[in-house]
Write a protein that holds these residues in place. Structure first.
Motif, PDB file in Angstrom:
ATOM      1  N   HIS A   2      33.872  61.384   6.952  1.00  0.00           N
ATOM      2  CA  HIS A   2      35.084  61.911   7.732  1.00  0.00           C
ATOM      3  C   HIS A   2      36.277  61.018   6.882  1.00  0.00           C
ATOM      4  CE1 HIS A   2      38.034  61.506  11.154  1.00  0.00           C
ATOM      5  NE2 HIS A   2      37.282  62.273  11.577  1.00  0.00           N
ATOM      6  N   PRO A   3      37.554  61.624   6.690  1.00  0.00           N
ATOM      7  CA  PRO A   3      38.727  61.061   6.235  1.00  0.00           C
ATOM      8  C   PRO A   3      38.973  59.700   6.382  1.00  0.00           C
ATOM      9  CG  PRO A   3      39.271  63.398   6.756  1.00  0.00           C
ATOM     10  CD  PRO A   3      37.907  63.223   7.383  1.00  0.00           C
ATOM     11  N   ASP A   4      38.711  59.365   7.843  1.00  0.00           N
ATOM     12  CA  ASP A   4      38.731  58.058   8.133  1.00  0.00           C
ATOM     13  C   ASP A   4      38.059  56.981   7.441  1.00  0.00           C
ATOM     14  OD1 ASP A   4      40.608  58.808  10.004  1.00  0.00           O
ATOM     15  OD2 ASP A   4      39.033  58.548  11.919  1.00  0.00           O
ATOM     16  N   TYR A   5      36.925  57.421   7.076  1.00  0.00           N
ATOM     17  CA  TYR A   5      35.945  56.578   6.015  1.00  0.00           C
ATOM     18  C   TYR A   5      36.866  56.206   4.906  1.00  0.00           C
ATOM     19  CZ  TYR A   5      32.466  55.264   2.591  1.00  0.00           C
ATOM     20  OH  TYR A   5      31.801  54.703   1.544  1.00  0.00           O
ATOM     21  N   TRP A   6      37.394  57.283   4.151  1.00  0.00           N
ATOM     22  CA  TRP A   6      38.244  57.063   3.031  1.00  0.00           C
ATOM     23  C   TRP A   6      39.573  56.100   3.169  1.00  0.00           C
ATOM     24  CZ3 TRP A   6      35.378  57.165  -1.081  1.00  0.00           C
ATOM     25  CH2 TRP A   6      34.208  57.732  -1.180  1.00  0.00           C
ATOM     26  N   HIS A   7      40.222  56.459   4.162  1.00  0.00           N
ATOM     27  CA  HIS A   7      41.412  55.799   4.666  1.00  0.00           C
ATOM     28  C   HIS A   7      40.984  54.405   4.685  1.00  0.00           C
ATOM     29  CE1 HIS A   7      43.820  59.426   4.611  1.00  0.00           C
ATOM     30  NE2 HIS A   7      43.347  59.838   5.607  1.00  0.00           N
ATOM     31  N   ALA A   8      39.936  53.904   5.489  1.00  0.00           N
ATOM     32  CA  ALA A   8      39.628  52.661   5.667  1.00  0.00           C
ATOM     33  C   ALA A   8      39.314  51.847   4.193  1.00  0.00           C
ATOM     34  CB  ALA A   8      38.306  52.482   6.405  1.00  0.00           C
ATOM     35  N   ARG A   9      38.398  52.675   3.531  1.00  0.00           N
ATOM     36  CA  ARG A   9      38.533  51.867   2.097  1.00  0.00           C
ATOM     37  C   ARG A   9      39.487  51.642   1.419  1.00  0.00           C
ATOM     38  NH1 ARG A   9      32.846  53.506  -0.836  1.00  0.00           N
ATOM     39  NH2 ARG A   9      33.780  52.324  -2.406  1.00  0.00           N
ATOM     40  N   TRP A  10      40.531  52.659   1.203  1.00  0.00           N
ATOM     41  CA  TRP A  10      41.488  52.484   0.794  1.00  0.00           C
ATOM     42  C   TRP A  10      42.594  51.331   1.306  1.00  0.00           C
ATOM     43  CZ3 TRP A  10      42.910  53.578  -4.080  1.00  0.00           C
ATOM     44  CH2 TRP A  10      42.331  54.272  -4.809  1.00  0.00           C
ATOM     45  N   ASN A  11      42.561  51.179   2.547  1.00  0.00           N
ATOM     46  CA  ASN A  11      43.327  49.727   3.273  1.00  0.00           C
ATOM     47  C   ASN A  11      42.652  48.780   2.902  1.00  0.00           C
ATOM     48  OD1 ASN A  11      45.328  51.708   4.442  1.00  0.00           O
ATOM     49  ND2 ASN A  11      44.134  52.304   6.101  1.00  0.00           N
ATOM     50  N   GLU A  12      41.455  48.715   2.802  1.00  0.00           N
ATOM     51  CA  GLU A  12      40.768  47.558   2.823  1.00  0.00           C
ATOM     52  C   GLU A  12      40.374  47.164   1.196  1.00  0.00           C
ATOM     53  OE1 GLU A  12      37.073  47.907   5.115  1.00  0.00           O
ATOM     54  OE2 GLU A  12      38.384  48.526   6.895  1.00  0.00           O
ATOM     55  N   GLY A  13      41.031  47.993   0.537  1.00  0.00           N
ATOM     56  CA  GLY A  13      40.861  47.789  -1.186  1.00  0.00           C
ATOM     57  C   GLY A  13      39.580  47.846  -1.502  1.00  0.00           C
ATOM     58  N   PRO A 130      28.890  64.149   1.213  1.00  0.00           N
ATOM     59  CA  PRO A 130      27.394  64.171   1.398  1.00  0.00           C
ATOM     60  C   PRO A 130      26.779  65.382   1.063  1.00  0.00           C
ATOM     61  CG  PRO A 130      28.824  64.074   3.474  1.00  0.00           C
ATOM     62  CD  PRO A 130      29.601  63.988   2.293  1.00  0.00           C
ATOM     63  N   PRO A 131      25.492  65.685   1.167  1.00  0.00           N
ATOM     64  CA  PRO A 131      24.940  66.863   0.705  1.00  0.00           C
ATOM     65  C   PRO A 131      25.516  68.306   1.206  1.00  0.00           C
ATOM     66  CG  PRO A 131      23.094  65.218   1.054  1.00  0.00           C
ATOM     67  CD  PRO A 131      24.524  64.684   1.539  1.00  0.00           C
ATOM     68  N   PRO A 132      25.543  68.322   2.628  1.00  0.00           N
ATOM     69  CA  PRO A 132      26.055  69.778   3.346  1.00  0.00           C
ATOM     70  C   PRO A 132      27.571  70.112   2.505  1.00  0.00           C
ATOM     71  CG  PRO A 132      25.313  68.550   5.103  1.00  0.00           C
ATOM     72  CD  PRO A 132      25.438  67.472   3.786  1.00  0.00           C
ATOM     73  N   LEU A 133      28.323  69.236   2.535  1.00  0.00           N
ATOM     74  CA  LEU A 133      29.690  69.384   2.036  1.00  0.00           C
ATOM     75  C   LEU A 133      29.558  69.804   0.607  1.00  0.00           C
ATOM     76  CD1 LEU A 133      32.501  66.994   3.560  1.00  0.00           C
ATOM     77  CD2 LEU A 133      32.029  69.375   3.645  1.00  0.00           C
ATOM     78  N   ARG A 134      28.469  69.248  -0.301  1.00  0.00           N
ATOM     79  CA  ARG A 134      28.560  69.774  -1.671  1.00  0.00           C
ATOM     80  C   ARG A 134      28.596  70.928  -1.939  1.00  0.00           C
ATOM     81  NH1 ARG A 134      23.936  65.652  -2.986  1.00  0.00           N
ATOM     82  NH2 ARG A 134      25.185  63.834  -1.769  1.00  0.00           N
ATOM     83  N   GLN A 135      27.725  71.744  -1.211  1.00  0.00           N
ATOM     84  CA  GLN A 135      27.723  73.416  -1.568  1.00  0.00           C
ATOM     85  C   GLN A 135      28.974  73.970  -1.116  1.00  0.00           C
ATOM     86  OE1 GLN A 135      24.605  75.025  -2.748  1.00  0.00           O
ATOM     87  NE2 GLN A 135      26.312  76.189  -2.947  1.00  0.00           N
ATOM     88  N   ARG A 136      29.581  73.479  -0.010  1.00  0.00           N
ATOM     89  CA  ARG A 136      30.791  74.085   0.677  1.00  0.00           C
ATOM     90  C   ARG A 136      31.778  73.590  -0.614  1.00  0.00           C
ATOM     91  NH1 ARG A 136      34.697  71.824   5.235  1.00  0.00           N
ATOM     92  NH2 ARG A 136      36.497  73.192   4.943  1.00  0.00           N
ATOM     93  N   PHE A 168      26.660  58.976  -3.537  1.00  0.00           N
ATOM     94  CA  PHE A 168      25.441  59.675  -3.468  1.00  0.00           C
ATOM     95  C   PHE A 168      24.993  59.988  -4.918  1.00  0.00           C
ATOM     96  CE2 PHE A 168      27.842  60.891   0.338  1.00  0.00           C
ATOM     97  CZ  PHE A 168      26.875  60.555   1.206  1.00  0.00           C
ATOM     98  N   ALA A 169      23.519  60.038  -4.943  1.00  0.00           N
ATOM     99  CA  ALA A 169      22.969  60.553  -6.267  1.00  0.00           C
ATOM    100  C   ALA A 169      23.056  61.996  -6.448  1.00  0.00           C
ATOM    101  CB  ALA A 169      21.587  60.060  -6.364  1.00  0.00           C
ATOM    102  N   VAL A 170      23.451  62.648  -7.403  1.00  0.00           N
ATOM    103  CA  VAL A 170      23.817  64.037  -7.793  1.00  0.00           C
ATOM    104  C   VAL A 170      23.071  64.410  -8.968  1.00  0.00           C
ATOM    105  CG1 VAL A 170      24.968  66.183  -7.565  1.00  0.00           C
ATOM    106  CG2 VAL A 170      25.540  64.179  -6.297  1.00  0.00           C
ATOM    107  N   ASP A 171      21.910  64.314  -9.287  1.00  0.00           N
ATOM    108  CA  ASP A 171      21.240  64.793 -10.492  1.00  0.00           C
ATOM    109  C   ASP A 171      21.333  66.047 -11.186  1.00  0.00           C
ATOM    110  OD1 ASP A 171      19.337  66.216  -9.255  1.00  0.00           O
ATOM    111  OD2 ASP A 171      17.647  64.968  -9.171  1.00  0.00           O
ATOM    112  N   GLU A 172      20.787  66.087 -12.269  1.00  0.00           N
ATOM    113  CA  GLU A 172      20.966  67.429 -13.184  1.00  0.00           C
ATOM    114  C   GLU A 172      20.407  68.664 -12.344  1.00  0.00           C
ATOM    115  OE1 GLU A 172      20.309  67.233 -17.407  1.00  0.00           O
ATOM    116  OE2 GLU A 172      20.308  69.388 -17.575  1.00  0.00           O
ATOM    117  N   ALA A 173      19.478  68.366 -11.672  1.00  0.00           N
ATOM    118  CA  ALA A 173      18.747  69.785 -11.091  1.00  0.00           C
ATOM    119  C   ALA A 173      19.516  70.387  -9.941  1.00  0.00           C
ATOM    120  CB  ALA A 173      17.432  69.313 -10.579  1.00  0.00           C
TER     121      ALA A 173
END
Ligand SMILES: C[S@@+](CC[C@H](N)C(=O)[O-])C[C@H]1O[C@@H](n2cnc3c(N)ncnc32)[C@H](O)[C@@H]1O
Length: 218
Positions: A2-13, A130-136, A168-173
């Motif tokens: 969720h965008p809030d996750y990233w906003h929190a990370r930036w706010n908290e450095g 996360p996995p479902p968003l990668r394909q999208r 997340f780990a995203v390998d060659e396969a």
């Protein structure tokens, strides 16, 4: 996430993903793409990466997108430039010199927004999703890039059972499964980075690689 996750990370450095000296795989492999000077390079999920400056210094126009206004403010503060600001349906555009950063959601970009991007540089975007968003992400964002677009993708591999992301780990396969229907994928370099990652060692990771791929839209 969720965008809030990233906003929190930036706010908290909590931005340990940022590489103040830029990405070594970009610096080693970009020239091999052999792009004409002046090509516009799309940089998704850009953070405040100094790679934007590195690309601009090589004669490229840069179009970046980033959710966090704080990341964009910190990026331009670091350059000592004051960007001009305009709004569009894609978000808030910040422009200074050859660098344009859109403060917005990458999933809101369309063919028109990316119509001039004949190249891309994508580091740590897939591993932030996360996995479902990668394909999208590949189906919608990469599909909006012009034909014959090419670029460099930098991803991260580690045993996924050893840590919950992000990153997340995203390998060659998985990369090949995501892209190969529309893009040719060439693996350029696999770099073992665990020795320089004490925080990930402390979480119990036993291997961690950065991997660079050259992609060309077919
Ligand atoms: C792992 S960081 C990578 C940053 C950058 N590529 C780098 O190399 O330092 C992921 C970034 O993507 C941003 N982000 C996450 N989801 C996004 C979205 N849907 N649209 C635009 N930016 C997003 C986050 O705010 C964060 O700065």
């Amino acid at each position: 996430m969720h965008p809030d996750y990233w906003h929190a990370r930036w706010n908290e450095g909590r931005t340990g993903f940022n590489q103040p000296d830029g990405n070594p795989l970009l610096q080693r492999h970009w020239a091999a793409l052999d792009l004409p000077a002046g090509s516009q390079v799309f940089v998704p999920l850009a953070g405040k990466s100094p790679d934007l400056l590195w690309l601009a210094a090589r004669g490229h126009r840069v179009l970046a997108v980033e959710l966090s206004p704080l990341a964009i403010a910190e990026f331009f503060a670091g350059t000592g430039t004051e960007p001009s600001v305009t709004r569009s349906r894609y978000g808030t555009h910040h422009r200074a010199g050859d660098i344009e950063m859109i403060c917005g959601d990458v999933f809101d970009l369309d063919r028109q927004a990316l119509s001039d991007c004949t190249a891309f540089y994508d580091r740590a975007a897939l591993i932030a999703l996360p996995p479902p968003l990668r394909q999208r992400y590949v189906n919608e964002v990469y599909a909006a890039l012009p034909r014959a677009c090419r670029g460099l993708l930098v991803s991260l591999e580690y045993p996924p059972q050893e840590m919950e992301g992000p990153p997340f780990a995203v390998d060659e396969a998985e990369i090949r499964k995501l892209y190969e229907s529309d893009w040719s994928v060439e693996t350029l370099e696999r770099q073992d980075i665990l020795a320089n990652q004490p925080a990930f060692q402390a979480q119990g990771l036993t291997t961690m690689n950065n991997v660079a791929y050259a992609l060309q839209r077919s």
